[in-house]
Design an enzyme around this catalytic site. Structure first.
Site, PDB file in Angstrom:
ATOM      1  N   ARG A 122     -12.449   2.379  17.330  1.00 30.85           N
ATOM      2  CA  ARG A 122     -11.688   3.151  16.334  1.00 30.85           C
ATOM      3  C   ARG A 122     -10.219   2.743  16.265  1.00 30.85           C
ATOM      4  O   ARG A 122      -9.365   3.506  15.798  1.00 30.85           O
ATOM      5  CB  ARG A 122     -11.809   4.661  16.598  1.00 30.85           C
ATOM      6  CG  ARG A 122     -13.238   5.180  16.492  1.00 30.85           C
ATOM      7  CD  ARG A 122     -13.270   6.698  16.513  1.00 30.85           C
ATOM      8  NE  ARG A 122     -14.627   7.191  16.315  1.00 30.85           N
ATOM      9  CZ  ARG A 122     -15.468   7.460  17.304  1.00 30.85           C
ATOM     10  NH1 ARG A 122     -15.081   7.302  18.559  1.00 30.85           N
ATOM     11  NH2 ARG A 122     -16.678   7.907  17.048  1.00 30.85           N
ATOM     12  N   LYS A 144      -2.964  -4.660   5.151  1.00 29.14           N
ATOM     13  CA  LYS A 144      -4.289  -4.776   4.546  1.00 29.14           C
ATOM     14  C   LYS A 144      -5.163  -5.690   5.401  1.00 29.14           C
ATOM     15  O   LYS A 144      -4.741  -6.767   5.811  1.00 29.14           O
ATOM     16  CB  LYS A 144      -4.202  -5.354   3.137  1.00 29.14           C
ATOM     17  CG  LYS A 144      -3.793  -4.370   2.063  1.00 29.14           C
ATOM     18  CD  LYS A 144      -3.906  -5.027   0.690  1.00 29.14           C
ATOM     19  CE  LYS A 144      -3.574  -4.078  -0.426  1.00 29.14           C
ATOM     20  NZ  LYS A 144      -3.702  -4.718  -1.757  1.00 29.14           N
ATOM     21  N   GLU A 186       2.243 -17.166  -4.338  1.00 25.27           N
ATOM     22  CA  GLU A 186       2.596 -15.775  -4.023  1.00 25.27           C
ATOM     23  C   GLU A 186       4.107 -15.569  -4.035  1.00 25.27           C
ATOM     24  O   GLU A 186       4.594 -14.491  -4.382  1.00 25.27           O
ATOM     25  CB  GLU A 186       2.030 -15.379  -2.662  1.00 25.27           C
ATOM     26  CG  GLU A 186       0.516 -15.193  -2.634  1.00 25.27           C
ATOM     27  CD  GLU A 186       0.078 -13.859  -3.260  1.00 25.27           C
ATOM     28  OE1 GLU A 186       0.949 -13.064  -3.680  1.00 25.27           O
ATOM     29  OE2 GLU A 186      -1.144 -13.636  -3.319  1.00 25.27           O
ATOM     30  N   LYS A 226       8.239  -7.072  -0.254  1.00 27.04           N
ATOM     31  CA  LYS A 226       6.932  -6.474   0.022  1.00 27.04           C
ATOM     32  C   LYS A 226       7.047  -5.325   1.022  1.00 27.04           C
ATOM     33  O   LYS A 226       6.362  -4.301   0.885  1.00 27.04           O
ATOM     34  CB  LYS A 226       5.952  -7.529   0.531  1.00 27.04           C
ATOM     35  CG  LYS A 226       4.539  -6.981   0.651  1.00 27.04           C
ATOM     36  CD  LYS A 226       3.474  -8.032   0.805  1.00 27.04           C
ATOM     37  CE  LYS A 226       2.090  -7.388   0.785  1.00 27.04           C
ATOM     38  NZ  LYS A 226       1.002  -8.379   0.986  1.00 27.04           N
ATOM     39  N   GLU A 236      -1.542   1.920  -1.483  1.00 23.70           N
ATOM     40  CA  GLU A 236      -1.731   1.386  -2.837  1.00 23.70           C
ATOM     41  C   GLU A 236      -2.196   2.456  -3.823  1.00 23.70           C
ATOM     42  O   GLU A 236      -3.084   2.230  -4.646  1.00 23.70           O
ATOM     43  CB  GLU A 236      -2.741   0.218  -2.804  1.00 23.70           C
ATOM     44  CG  GLU A 236      -2.627  -0.719  -3.985  1.00 23.70           C
ATOM     45  CD  GLU A 236      -3.484  -1.961  -3.839  1.00 23.70           C
ATOM     46  OE1 GLU A 236      -3.254  -2.912  -4.591  1.00 23.70           O
ATOM     47  OE2 GLU A 236      -4.385  -1.984  -2.965  1.00 23.70           O
ATOM     48  N   ARG A 240       2.486   0.212  -5.073  1.00 30.20           N
ATOM     49  CA  ARG A 240       2.034  -1.014  -4.415  1.00 30.20           C
ATOM     50  C   ARG A 240       1.099  -1.819  -5.304  1.00 30.20           C
ATOM     51  O   ARG A 240       0.895  -3.010  -5.085  1.00 30.20           O
ATOM     52  CB  ARG A 240       1.360  -0.671  -3.079  1.00 30.20           C
ATOM     53  CG  ARG A 240       1.036  -1.904  -2.244  1.00 30.20           C
ATOM     54  CD  ARG A 240       0.579  -1.552  -0.847  1.00 30.20           C
ATOM     55  NE  ARG A 240       0.203  -2.741  -0.109  1.00 30.20           N
ATOM     56  CZ  ARG A 240      -0.144  -2.760   1.185  1.00 30.20           C
ATOM     57  NH1 ARG A 240      -0.147  -1.623   1.866  1.00 30.20           N
ATOM     58  NH2 ARG A 240      -0.479  -3.882   1.773  1.00 30.20           N
ATOM     59  N   ASN A 244      -0.295  -6.583  -7.309  1.00 25.59           N
ATOM     60  CA  ASN A 244      -1.511  -7.201  -7.844  1.00 25.59           C
ATOM     61  C   ASN A 244      -1.234  -8.055  -9.075  1.00 25.59           C
ATOM     62  O   ASN A 244      -2.174  -8.586  -9.686  1.00 25.59           O
ATOM     63  CB  ASN A 244      -2.545  -6.122  -8.201  1.00 25.59           C
ATOM     64  CG  ASN A 244      -3.120  -5.456  -6.981  1.00 25.59           C
ATOM     65  OD1 ASN A 244      -3.401  -6.111  -5.978  1.00 25.59           O
ATOM     66  ND2 ASN A 244      -3.287  -4.139  -7.037  1.00 25.59           N
ATOM     67  N   HIS A 247      -3.335 -11.080  -9.770  1.00 30.25           N
ATOM     68  CA  HIS A 247      -4.492 -11.084  -8.881  1.00 30.25           C
ATOM     69  C   HIS A 247      -5.796 -10.694  -9.555  1.00 30.25           C
ATOM     70  O   HIS A 247      -6.868 -11.109  -9.101  1.00 30.25           O
ATOM     71  CB  HIS A 247      -4.231 -10.168  -7.682  1.00 30.25           C
ATOM     72  CG  HIS A 247      -3.363 -10.787  -6.645  1.00 30.25           C
ATOM     73  ND1 HIS A 247      -2.055 -11.163  -6.909  1.00 30.25           N
ATOM     74  CD2 HIS A 247      -3.594 -11.124  -5.352  1.00 30.25           C
ATOM     75  CE1 HIS A 247      -1.537 -11.692  -5.808  1.00 30.25           C
ATOM     76  NE2 HIS A 247      -2.445 -11.681  -4.855  1.00 30.25           N
ATOM     77  N   HIS A 251      -8.311 -13.355  -8.770  1.00 32.33           N
ATOM     78  CA  HIS A 251      -9.476 -13.122  -7.909  1.00 32.33           C
ATOM     79  C   HIS A 251     -10.775 -13.482  -8.635  1.00 32.33           C
ATOM     80  O   HIS A 251     -11.710 -14.026  -8.034  1.00 32.33           O
ATOM     81  CB  HIS A 251      -9.535 -11.652  -7.473  1.00 32.33           C
ATOM     82  CG  HIS A 251      -8.682 -11.350  -6.292  1.00 32.33           C
ATOM     83  ND1 HIS A 251      -8.391 -10.073  -5.888  1.00 32.33           N
ATOM     84  CD2 HIS A 251      -8.049 -12.156  -5.415  1.00 32.33           C
ATOM     85  CE1 HIS A 251      -7.620 -10.099  -4.815  1.00 32.33           C
ATOM     86  NE2 HIS A 251      -7.401 -11.360  -4.513  1.00 32.33           N
ATOM     87  N   HIS A 263      -6.661 -19.497  -2.646  1.00 34.01           N
ATOM     88  CA  HIS A 263      -6.222 -18.198  -3.175  1.00 34.01           C
ATOM     89  C   HIS A 263      -4.922 -18.312  -3.972  1.00 34.01           C
ATOM     90  O   HIS A 263      -4.810 -17.788  -5.081  1.00 34.01           O
ATOM     91  CB  HIS A 263      -6.048 -17.199  -2.037  1.00 34.01           C
ATOM     92  CG  HIS A 263      -5.479 -15.884  -2.477  1.00 34.01           C
ATOM     93  ND1 HIS A 263      -6.195 -15.002  -3.254  1.00 34.01           N
ATOM     94  CD2 HIS A 263      -4.256 -15.321  -2.275  1.00 34.01           C
ATOM     95  CE1 HIS A 263      -5.448 -13.937  -3.502  1.00 34.01           C
ATOM     96  NE2 HIS A 263      -4.271 -14.108  -2.922  1.00 34.01           N
TER      97      HIS A 263
END
Length: 362
Positions: A122, A144, A186, A226, A236, A240, A244, A247, A251, A263
């Site tokens: 956990r 993330k 990026e 960031k 997000e 946030r 994207n 993206h 993606h 990417h």
């Protein structure tokens, strides 16, 4: 260069340390946040031979017991298979909640190692040491973690903040040209969102060699932006989502290309194509797309791909993780430094994209 950028979130606060030659003093950096413990050093087959032995040697001198876990390089390792293998090795090594995971590598290593750390027992302690430009400016910052599914990228993951992110710009000297350049996609995204001096800085990058020369400054500007966004919106829920930008289309084309595109290359395509379409609708200021294109083309990043607008592209788009109640939010620029949200039903966006990509070309 030595810069410390604090990240303060509701779940956990930590520092991002940008230290030139920081990897040579990794032990001192680790000792800032961790007492001696067992460490699972997770890396890949490209980065491991360069740095793993030196890292192990340093940590062992400081009283840390290091277990090396090496995964194959590449996006394919962000999978259930390798997540399970890492967790099985943590269990076999009798790692406890007092112990930790150290990710040494690019975005794939960081995402995978972070997810393993977040769910084993956990949650156990986690440190990021990103070694690619893409990971240094993007994936290592913000907590993330994720693995991919056949239907889409990053569909299984958690928000899990590390105890430390150590960024050493000096390690970029070992990157091959394509790997260095993809990370710059990026950087351009962040600069377009911020505008001002950051955007002007990217205007001075006229070839890929200039990325290395300005790496520390580019990394710091990207990370400061960031970190600010993440502190304001850790999970997000709103602000946030601005990160994207590029993206959603990126993606989808990356998924459709089935490993052929990196990417950052896919993000570059997304930045350009989305800006071009919004500029045609007069929602983005004239000549914005041209400014983005100049920066991407200067270092050899692509602006399009044959998979753009194919059935595989639209299939991937329909599995975008940002879809909510059959609504998709696209991030676009009113102008450089002024991002905004464009939320519409998914079917309307797909119809619009189909019409625009057919009538304007790719």
């Amino acid at each position: 260069m030595e810069k410390t950028i604090p990240v303060v979130t509701k779940s956990h606060s930590y520092e991002i340390r940008i230290v030139t030659q920081g990897l040579a003093n990794l032990l001192g950096e680790i000792q800032r946040v961790w007492s001696p413990r067992k460490i699972a050093l997770i890396t890949d087959e490209n980065v491991g031979p360069l740095y793993a032995a030196k890292v192990q040697q340093q940590l062992s001198k400081g009283g840390f017991a290091v277990q090396l876990i090496t995964i194959p390089a590449g996006e394919a390792s962000k999978s259930w298979e390798f997540l399970e293998k890492i967790i099985q090795q943590l269990a076999a090594g009798h790692f406890s909640r007092h112990d930790g995971v150290l990710a040494l590598g690019g975005g794939v290593v960081g995402d995978l190692a972070g997810l393993a750390a977040s769910i084993y027992l956990r949650g156990i302690a986690f440190i990021q040491v990103p070694t690619s430009l893409l990971a240094q400016v993007d994936s290592s910052v913000g907590g993330k973690t994720a693995i991919d599914l056949p239907t889409g990228k990053n569909l299984v993951g958690t928000f899990y903040q590390p105890d430390l992110v150590l960024i050493d710009p000096a390690v970029l000297t070992t990157l091959k040209r394509r790997s260095l350049v993809e990370g710059y996609g990026e950087v351009v995204k962040c600069a377009a969102l911020v505008g001002g001096n950051f955007w002007q800085l990217t205007g001075n990058i006229e070839n890929y060699q200039a990325i290395r020369q300005a790496a520390a400054e580019l990394i710091e500007a990207s990370v400061r932006f960031k970190a600010q966004v993440v502190a304001a919106d850790e999970t997000e829920s709103h602000q946030r989502q601005l990160l994207n930008f590029g993206h959603t289309l990126g993606h989808a084309v990356e998924q459709a290309a089935a490993g052929r595109l990196f990417h950052g290359e896919a993000v570059a395509i997304g930045l350009y194509q989305l800006s071009r379409l919004f500029e045609r609708r007069h929602l983005t200021a004239a000549k914005t797309t041209a400014q983005i294109a100049v920066r991407l083309k200067a270092v050899g990043l692509p602006l399009s791909d044959p998979q753009l607008g194919t059935p595989a592209f639209y299939q991937a788009l329909q599995h975008d993780k940002k879809i909510s109640n059959q609504q998709l939010t696209l991030i676009y620029l009113k102008q450089i430094g002024q991002p905004d949200f464009y939320r519409r039903p998914l079917n309307q966006i797909i119809t619009w994209l189909q019409q625009e990509l057919l009538t304007t070309g790719k």
